[in-house]
Design an enzyme around this catalytic site. Structure first.
Site, PDB file in Angstrom:
ATOM      1  CB  CYS A  23      37.740  37.737  53.484  1.00  0.00           C
ATOM      2  SG  CYS A  23      38.005  38.523  54.849  1.00  0.00           S
ATOM      3  CB  CYS A  39      43.861  50.648  66.196  1.00  0.00           C
ATOM      4  SG  CYS A  39      42.449  50.787  67.514  1.00  0.00           S
TER       5      CYS A  39
HETATM    6 ZN   LIG Z   1      40.140  38.056  55.565  1.00  0.00          ZN
END
Ligand SMILES: [Zn+2]
Length: 194
Positions: free
Chosen positions: A145, A165
């Site tokens: 995405c 991180c």
């Molecule tokens: Zn995603």
């Protein structure tokens, strides 16, 4: 003598410059094409980039803070994320699209104030981009995405030496025995159950 000192200084400067080099961006692993449209990772997940319309639809479920971090590359304040101290066994998926990103087995205490992992669940699930906003860093995004996750640095523990991180707000945690939603499962299993 003077020449030796100057030469030694030169070596020192070169060595420290080499140490400061930023993380080398990993190329996305070559996807295997199961058909002309679908890109599948080696763990069997569909990592085909979602169309903008579908991302917008998925983003409707996000809180303002999640939206700011995932869609506008924001950062949660250090030591405030809900998953920082989570030590349960399980899987961390993308909060926006559900793609599995990290496993609890690779989470470690970095002391930085953000959940930290030394490697993704599948290299093909995390996309790296150069980020010049505060010095040179490497941004990490969900491959499916494009949601912003955080950054990856070269000062992590063995075996990879990497520190992913990640913002808690970018992640959703699923306990080990929990049934994963269809969007978090490999294609074959997800397809069978649908
Ligand atoms: Zn995603």
């Amino acid at each position: 003598m003077k020449m030796i000192v100057i030469a030694a200084l030169g070596v020192l400067i070169a060595a420290s410059l080499a140490a400061c080099r930023s993380h080398t961006i990993k190329a996305d692993p070559k996807p295997s094409l199961s058909d002309s449209a679908t890109v599948t990772s080696s763990s069997g997940h569909d990592v085909t980039r979602l169309p903008d319309g579908q991302i917008e639809k998925l983003a409707k479920k996000l809180t303002a803070a999640e939206r700011y971090i995932l869609l506008r590359k924001g950062t949660e304040r250090a030591f405030t994320g809900g998953l920082l101290k989570n030590e349960e066994e399980g899987i961390y998926t993308c909060r926006l699209c559900g793609l599995p990103l990290f496993g609890s087995g690779t989470k470690f205490k970095s002391g930085t104030g953000w959940p930290s992992f030394y490697e993704p669940i599948d290299d093909a699930h995390v996309h790296e981009e150069r980020d010049n906003s505060f010095g040179v860093r490497t941004e990490i995004q969900c491959r499916r995405c494009g949601g912003h996750l955080g950054h990856v640095f070269n000062d992590g523990p063995k075996p990879t030496g990497l520190r992913y991180c990640v913002n808690s707000e970018s992640l959703e945690f699923h306990e080990k025995d929990e049934d994963l939603p269809a969007e978090s499962q490999p294609i074959e299993r997800g397809a069978k159950e649908m």
